[in-house]
Design a protein around this motif. Sequence first.
Motif, PDB file in Angstrom:
ATOM      1  N   VAL A 192       0.845  -1.195   0.000  1.00 44.51           N
ATOM      2  CA  VAL A 192       0.000   0.000   0.000  1.00 44.51           C
ATOM      3  C   VAL A 192       0.884   1.250   0.000  1.00 44.51           C
ATOM      4  CG1 VAL A 192      -1.753   1.259   1.252  1.00 44.51           C
ATOM      5  CG2 VAL A 192      -1.880  -1.210   1.138  1.00 44.51           C
ATOM      6  N   ALA A 195       2.185   1.666  -3.422  1.00 43.43           N
ATOM      7  CA  ALA A 195       1.157   2.228  -4.307  1.00 43.43           C
ATOM      8  C   ALA A 195       1.065   3.733  -4.112  1.00 43.43           C
ATOM      9  CB  ALA A 195      -0.188   1.561  -4.039  1.00 43.43           C
ATOM     10  N   ALA A 196       1.107   4.177  -2.853  1.00 40.34           N
ATOM     11  CA  ALA A 196       1.029   5.614  -2.584  1.00 40.34           C
ATOM     12  C   ALA A 196       2.209   6.337  -3.241  1.00 40.34           C
ATOM     13  CB  ALA A 196       1.009   5.875  -1.080  1.00 40.34           C
ATOM     14  N   ALA A 201       2.693  10.420  -4.050  1.00 43.03           N
ATOM     15  CA  ALA A 201       2.538  11.011  -2.719  1.00 43.03           C
ATOM     16  C   ALA A 201       3.897  11.410  -2.155  1.00 43.03           C
ATOM     17  CB  ALA A 201       1.854  10.021  -1.781  1.00 43.03           C
ATOM     18  N   GLN A 205       2.725  13.033   2.961  1.00 44.94           N
ATOM     19  CA  GLN A 205       1.388  12.509   2.634  1.00 44.94           C
ATOM     20  C   GLN A 205       1.304  11.020   2.916  1.00 44.94           C
ATOM     21  OE1 GLN A 205       1.420  13.906  -1.412  1.00 44.94           O
ATOM     22  NE2 GLN A 205      -0.125  15.471  -1.006  1.00 44.94           N
ATOM     23  N   LYS A 209      -1.554  10.154   5.338  1.00 43.67           N
ATOM     24  CA  LYS A 209      -2.712   9.601   4.635  1.00 43.67           C
ATOM     25  C   LYS A 209      -2.710   8.079   4.597  1.00 43.67           C
ATOM     26  CE  LYS A 209      -3.300  13.536   1.526  1.00 43.67           C
ATOM     27  NZ  LYS A 209      -4.657  14.008   1.756  1.00 43.67           N
ATOM     28  N   VAL A 210      -1.549   7.469   4.796  1.00 37.94           N
ATOM     29  CA  VAL A 210      -1.480   6.008   4.701  1.00 37.94           C
ATOM     30  C   VAL A 210      -0.989   5.375   6.003  1.00 37.94           C
ATOM     31  CG1 VAL A 210      -0.527   4.059   3.434  1.00 37.94           C
ATOM     32  CG2 VAL A 210      -1.052   6.178   2.228  1.00 37.94           C
ATOM     33  N   PRO A 213      -2.965   6.390   9.562  1.00 39.43           N
ATOM     34  CA  PRO A 213      -4.324   5.801   9.647  1.00 39.43           C
ATOM     35  C   PRO A 213      -4.304   4.280   9.769  1.00 39.43           C
ATOM     36  CG  PRO A 213      -4.220   7.387   7.850  1.00 39.43           C
ATOM     37  CD  PRO A 213      -2.829   7.261   8.383  1.00 39.43           C
ATOM     38  N   LEU A 214      -3.395   3.630   9.030  1.00 37.25           N
ATOM     39  CA  LEU A 214      -3.372   2.169   9.081  1.00 37.25           C
ATOM     40  C   LEU A 214      -2.751   1.666  10.377  1.00 37.25           C
ATOM     41  CD1 LEU A 214      -2.512   1.207   5.405  1.00 37.25           C
ATOM     42  CD2 LEU A 214      -4.697   1.143   6.588  1.00 37.25           C
TER      43      LEU A 214
END
Lengths: 311, 362
Positions: A192, A195-196, A201, A205, A209-210, A213-214
């Motif tokens: 993930v 991917a960002a 990103a 970010q 954003k990743v 939060p995860l």
Amino acid sequence: METSFNWLDPFGSINLNIGEWADGIKGWAMSNRPLIQPIKSFFETIIQSIEGALQTVPPLIMLILLVLIAWQAAGRRVALLVLVCLTVLGLLDPTAWSLAMTTLAIVISSVLICVLIGLPLGVLAGKSDGFEQAMRPGLDTMQTIPAFVYLVPVVMLIGIGNVSGVIVTIIFALPPLVRLTSLGIRNVNPHVVEAARAFGATPRQILFKVELPLATPTILAGLNQTIMLSLSMVVIASMISVRGLGNEVLRAMGRLDAGKAIVGGLGIVMLAIVLDRITQGLGRSGRDRGHRPWWQTGPVGLIANLFYKPA
Amino acid sequence: MKTQSEEAVIRCDGVWKVFGANAKKAIKAITSGEMTKVEIRDKLDCVVGVRDASFSVARGEIFCIMGLSGSGKSTLIRHINRLIEPTAGAIYIEGRNVNAMGASELRQLRAEKIGMVFQNMALMPHRNVRDNVAFALEVRGAPEEKRRKVAQDAIDAVELSGWELKYPDELSGGMQQRVGLARAIAADPTILLMDEPFSALDPLIRRQLQGTFMQLSAELHKTTVFITHDLEEAIRIGDRIAIMKDGVLVQVGTPEEIVTRPADDYVAEFVAGISKLDLVTAARIMQPLAWYQQAHGSANTAAWPVAAPTDKLNTLVDLAVGTEHPILIAADGVTVGVVTKSALLRGIQGREDIAQPLPEVI
């Protein structure tokens, strides 16, 4: 004094005077107290404003507030449990509620500062292996060194009272938050994150954003541990004249007063259950909550639905 | 000026990727032939991922890289958007050297020019479908309204309308990869990088998604690099195919070239089981009419069925079933060759015994 060096017992013949050396630092610190003063008053302000707020709110209103928070964070069943626990706490003794609020203020102040320090440290440790390696011995020491060892120097530097209590609590309660924040960041699915990156990103970010939060459920588990450890320090902290439920237990020990001990002890347990269940509820993943945003559940959801119907 | 279709959008120039501290030494050792791959692994503690890969992809072309797992294909595709830095060599996108770009220029390239789809989807579990799809626009700071609109178009394009507010774990594997596809095309990039996008899906869903993808790529005309370990998929999708083995591009060519003229035994083994029916054209198996007439005497070709040189074997079989005559191959009304039944059968087998006129007995 020794005339000959005993090779079979070298440690008996060598005196590095570490104790005196430490005393020297203490002496320096005591003669430079004004330097420490701003730190002390900063902590003092935080603790006093939190305690002030907690004590001003009438117990019934506070109880309802806490139950609503529990409902929002963890659902109806936990709210009911919190209601029972707080009622038991209040009925223990006429002074129990006020004592509990004092203890809660100490815990909240400690946890607040733990988060301010621990979260950034944990993120750094999660991002850098070197930093994690460097942090580890420090965290191990903080968790294992007996509280009494640093109780004395802290009191020497800052004096007895709530500020010392909060600092001692932070030393003990900080490590799990740092460790679990680091673990949470490390356990984020690398695909993930890739991917960002692939979609352009920035590192910031990706973090906000990743990764954060995860990592949130793990970080909240760390927060939960930090809160529990803070609460377990209140009895020890009461030795340096921190007021609250811990002080009741300490005084009961001195006087062999079983009644007071039960009031203090049970009070701490009730408070612990309340804080634990609320913070555990926060840590549930989005999937467990059925992917509804927080403002569509619990009491806030009820009120929100009165004004706003989702399309 | 070059025409749009001939211009190379992606160009890889002698790209090497060697993992390990002694990478430069390892490259020297391989190029000079001093050490084998195993020796390099044992003596220099290096692993060769990609070995001197050069290729270019034209605008609008679908370029498939086919190889087994561990052949370095996923490593190679990650060089194109510089998720991996090459040890040597360079990658150019529309003439610009990707490896010379600064951090913010690179991020802009990734967000605006390149969309990527991953084998394991790599969707963000804490974001709903719409927010996943709009991610590239979000990181570029596009306004909310635009993000919504663009995301909606992409979601509609992959036939997921109505699922915008669902979360990835509420979707099936095939639907998740549709979201991955939508995310890749949302920012309307020039280039699509597909890293084994359909490999993790079951065969039926894979076919469906291949269909969706081919339909989309025909409409959107994106330059695509498509990684797969499935040769049939590569043949179905690719305009050109590169076969990769142990980090080396063994052969690059059109599907027909790969299947009919494999460069070495490795490729030959791969293509052995591939059906030639929809790949090989009449032009490849036909023989001059003169040869035929030499063997059989001149015949009246009026009753013979006629096909075009570009017709596939499948079409020829259909024609051959209805007649006893050979098939006449004509381009623009001019006869260019003839396909006999035995040539057709040999073609289906994948053999090319058309070099010499053989005496044929019908």
